[in-house]
Design a protein around this motif. Structure first.
Motif, PDB file in Angstrom:
ATOM      1  N   LEU A   1      12.363  -0.620  -5.858  1.00 40.71           N
ATOM      2  CA  LEU A   1      13.173  -1.220  -4.802  1.00 40.71           C
ATOM      3  C   LEU A   1      13.828  -0.192  -3.883  1.00 40.71           C
ATOM      4  O   LEU A   1      13.806  -0.343  -2.667  1.00 40.71           O
ATOM      5  CB  LEU A   1      14.254  -2.110  -5.424  1.00 40.71           C
ATOM      6  CG  LEU A   1      15.238  -2.750  -4.445  1.00 40.71           C
ATOM      7  CD1 LEU A   1      14.515  -3.746  -3.542  1.00 40.71           C
ATOM      8  CD2 LEU A   1      16.368  -3.427  -5.186  1.00 40.71           C
ATOM      9  N   MET A   2      14.377   0.843  -4.424  1.00 36.20           N
ATOM     10  CA  MET A   2      15.235   1.745  -3.663  1.00 36.20           C
ATOM     11  C   MET A   2      14.452   2.632  -2.689  1.00 36.20           C
ATOM     12  O   MET A   2      13.507   3.307  -3.082  1.00 36.20           O
ATOM     13  CB  MET A   2      16.074   2.615  -4.602  1.00 36.20           C
ATOM     14  CG  MET A   2      16.959   1.801  -5.540  1.00 36.20           C
ATOM     15  SD  MET A   2      18.047   0.626  -4.701  1.00 36.20           S
ATOM     16  CE  MET A   2      19.165   1.735  -3.919  1.00 36.20           C
ATOM     17  N   LEU A   3      14.887   2.633  -1.453  1.00 35.09           N
ATOM     18  CA  LEU A   3      14.253   3.427  -0.408  1.00 35.09           C
ATOM     19  C   LEU A   3      14.305   4.922  -0.731  1.00 35.09           C
ATOM     20  O   LEU A   3      13.367   5.662  -0.419  1.00 35.09           O
ATOM     21  CB  LEU A   3      14.915   3.154   0.943  1.00 35.09           C
ATOM     22  CG  LEU A   3      14.304   3.827   2.156  1.00 35.09           C
ATOM     23  CD1 LEU A   3      12.868   3.366   2.358  1.00 35.09           C
ATOM     24  CD2 LEU A   3      15.126   3.539   3.398  1.00 35.09           C
TER      25      LEU A   3
ATOM     26  N   GLU B   1      12.607  -1.561  -0.217  1.00 34.68           N
ATOM     27  CA  GLU B   1      13.724  -2.367   0.264  1.00 34.68           C
ATOM     28  C   GLU B   1      13.711  -2.554   1.785  1.00 34.68           C
ATOM     29  O   GLU B   1      13.970  -3.652   2.282  1.00 34.68           O
ATOM     30  CB  GLU B   1      15.053  -1.796  -0.199  1.00 34.68           C
ATOM     31  CG  GLU B   1      15.410  -0.441   0.383  1.00 34.68           C
ATOM     32  CD  GLU B   1      16.758   0.064  -0.108  1.00 34.68           C
ATOM     33  OE1 GLU B   1      17.714  -0.722  -0.178  1.00 34.68           O
ATOM     34  OE2 GLU B   1      16.839   1.259  -0.428  1.00 34.68           O
ATOM     35  N   TYR B   2      13.404  -1.526   2.530  1.00 32.99           N
ATOM     36  CA  TYR B   2      13.421  -1.581   3.998  1.00 32.99           C
ATOM     37  C   TYR B   2      12.334  -2.520   4.530  1.00 32.99           C
ATOM     38  O   TYR B   2      12.617  -3.401   5.347  1.00 32.99           O
ATOM     39  CB  TYR B   2      13.237  -0.157   4.528  1.00 32.99           C
ATOM     40  CG  TYR B   2      13.253  -0.012   6.027  1.00 32.99           C
ATOM     41  CD1 TYR B   2      14.380  -0.334   6.772  1.00 32.99           C
ATOM     42  CD2 TYR B   2      12.132   0.486   6.690  1.00 32.99           C
ATOM     43  CE1 TYR B   2      14.388  -0.170   8.150  1.00 32.99           C
ATOM     44  CE2 TYR B   2      12.142   0.665   8.066  1.00 32.99           C
ATOM     45  CZ  TYR B   2      13.270   0.324   8.783  1.00 32.99           C
ATOM     46  OH  TYR B   2      13.274   0.482  10.138  1.00 32.99           O
TER      47      TYR B   2
ATOM     48  N   PHE C   1       0.785  -1.235   0.000  1.00 32.87           N
ATOM     49  CA  PHE C   1       0.000   0.000   0.000  1.00 32.87           C
ATOM     50  C   PHE C   1       0.820   1.291   0.000  1.00 32.87           C
ATOM     51  O   PHE C   1       0.310   2.344  -0.371  1.00 32.87           O
ATOM     52  CB  PHE C   1      -0.966   0.024   1.189  1.00 32.87           C
ATOM     53  CG  PHE C   1      -2.057  -0.984   1.072  1.00 32.87           C
ATOM     54  CD1 PHE C   1      -3.105  -0.799   0.187  1.00 32.87           C
ATOM     55  CD2 PHE C   1      -2.036  -2.148   1.835  1.00 32.87           C
ATOM     56  CE1 PHE C   1      -4.122  -1.735   0.065  1.00 32.87           C
ATOM     57  CE2 PHE C   1      -3.047  -3.089   1.726  1.00 32.87           C
ATOM     58  CZ  PHE C   1      -4.088  -2.883   0.841  1.00 32.87           C
ATOM     59  N   VAL C   2       2.069   1.217   0.429  1.00 32.21           N
ATOM     60  CA  VAL C   2       2.847   2.451   0.570  1.00 32.21           C
ATOM     61  C   VAL C   2       4.066   2.481  -0.357  1.00 32.21           C
ATOM     62  O   VAL C   2       4.329   3.498  -0.995  1.00 32.21           O
ATOM     63  CB  VAL C   2       3.300   2.653   2.038  1.00 32.21           C
ATOM     64  CG1 VAL C   2       4.093   3.937   2.203  1.00 32.21           C
ATOM     65  CG2 VAL C   2       2.100   2.632   2.978  1.00 32.21           C
ATOM     66  N   HIS C   3       4.813   1.391  -0.445  1.00 31.41           N
ATOM     67  CA  HIS C   3       6.131   1.441  -1.077  1.00 31.41           C
ATOM     68  C   HIS C   3       6.245   0.772  -2.442  1.00 31.41           C
ATOM     69  O   HIS C   3       7.268   0.942  -3.104  1.00 31.41           O
ATOM     70  CB  HIS C   3       7.166   0.816  -0.131  1.00 31.41           C
ATOM     71  CG  HIS C   3       7.284   1.538   1.169  1.00 31.41           C
ATOM     72  ND1 HIS C   3       7.953   2.731   1.295  1.00 31.41           N
ATOM     73  CD2 HIS C   3       6.795   1.251   2.401  1.00 31.41           C
ATOM     74  CE1 HIS C   3       7.889   3.145   2.543  1.00 31.41           C
ATOM     75  NE2 HIS C   3       7.184   2.271   3.243  1.00 31.41           N
ATOM     76  N   ALA C   4       5.276   0.026  -2.882  1.00 39.14           N
ATOM     77  CA  ALA C   4       5.409  -0.744  -4.126  1.00 39.14           C
ATOM     78  C   ALA C   4       5.668   0.144  -5.335  1.00 39.14           C
ATOM     79  O   ALA C   4       6.507  -0.185  -6.184  1.00 39.14           O
ATOM     80  CB  ALA C   4       4.166  -1.600  -4.353  1.00 39.14           C
ATOM     81  N   GLU C   5       4.980   1.254  -5.425  1.00 35.81           N
ATOM     82  CA  GLU C   5       5.125   2.136  -6.590  1.00 35.81           C
ATOM     83  C   GLU C   5       6.499   2.784  -6.665  1.00 35.81           C
ATOM     84  O   GLU C   5       6.920   3.226  -7.733  1.00 35.81           O
ATOM     85  CB  GLU C   5       4.041   3.200  -6.592  1.00 35.81           C
ATOM     86  CG  GLU C   5       2.661   2.650  -6.864  1.00 35.81           C
ATOM     87  CD  GLU C   5       1.599   3.736  -6.892  1.00 35.81           C
ATOM     88  OE1 GLU C   5       1.945   4.930  -6.900  1.00 35.81           O
ATOM     89  OE2 GLU C   5       0.417   3.368  -6.894  1.00 35.81           O
ATOM     90  N   GLY C   6       7.230   2.836  -5.550  1.00 37.57           N
ATOM     91  CA  GLY C   6       8.539   3.466  -5.533  1.00 37.57           C
ATOM     92  C   GLY C   6       9.660   2.575  -6.022  1.00 37.57           C
ATOM     93  O   GLY C   6      10.811   3.008  -6.067  1.00 37.57           O
TER      94      GLY C   6
END
Length: 153
Positions: free
Chosen positions: A103-105, A111-112, A96-101
């Motif tokens: 791999l890189m934090l 990644e985190y 819900f939060v990081h998939a669209e970004g």
């Protein structure tokens, strides 16, 4: 040679203790921030904006899950249940939060949360190790683990 492929060495259990304490501290800090500093009620609108289902339930689940789950990982109590809850929370953060970004934090990526979820899954499968409240409750604190049958090739 058997200690290269088996997880019954004291050193492995010491490593699991260190992993539990370090990862548990991360979850505890995030949960503390959510519950004490930001407040769970303040998280609900953010969950709603991110499209997280049932924000009135997901926000407290996340906040208290990280807070309590972090403590449980640190002491090694009800460890496998805590690992499942924390892996689930990290899976939700990933989707819900990081998939669209990607791999890189640095790009808001996953990644985190991926690494935290993987560690939780490892703790789930392996267990907390002999230096844990779970092992103490089972009467196995400091005792060698039972022999496992050799794996077939």
């Amino acid at each position: 040679m058997k200690y290269l492929v088996r997880s019954d060495a004291v050193l492995t259990d010491v490593a699991f203790l260190l992993v539990r304490v370090c990862v548990g501290a991360v979850f505890l800090a995030h949960g503390w921030d959510a519950v004490v500093n930001r407040g769970v009620a303040e998280m609900v609108p953010g969950h709603r904006e991110l499209g997280i289902p049932l924000p009135e339930l997901s926000a407290p689940f996340l906040a208290y899950g990280e807070l309590v789950g972090g403590v449980l990982l640190i002491v090694g109590a009800v460890t496998r249940a805590a690992a499942v809850v924390l892996a689930f929370i990290m899976g939700g953060a990933w989707v819900f939060v990081h998939a669209e970004g990607g791999l890189m934090l640095a790009n808001g990526g996953f990644e985190y949360v991926m690494v935290l979820a993987a560690i939780c899954l490892l703790v789930l499968v392996h267990g907390p190790g002999r230096f844990s409240a779970d092992a103490l409750a089972a009467g196995r604190f400091g005792a060698p683990l039972p022999e496992r049958p050799a794996a077939r090739a």
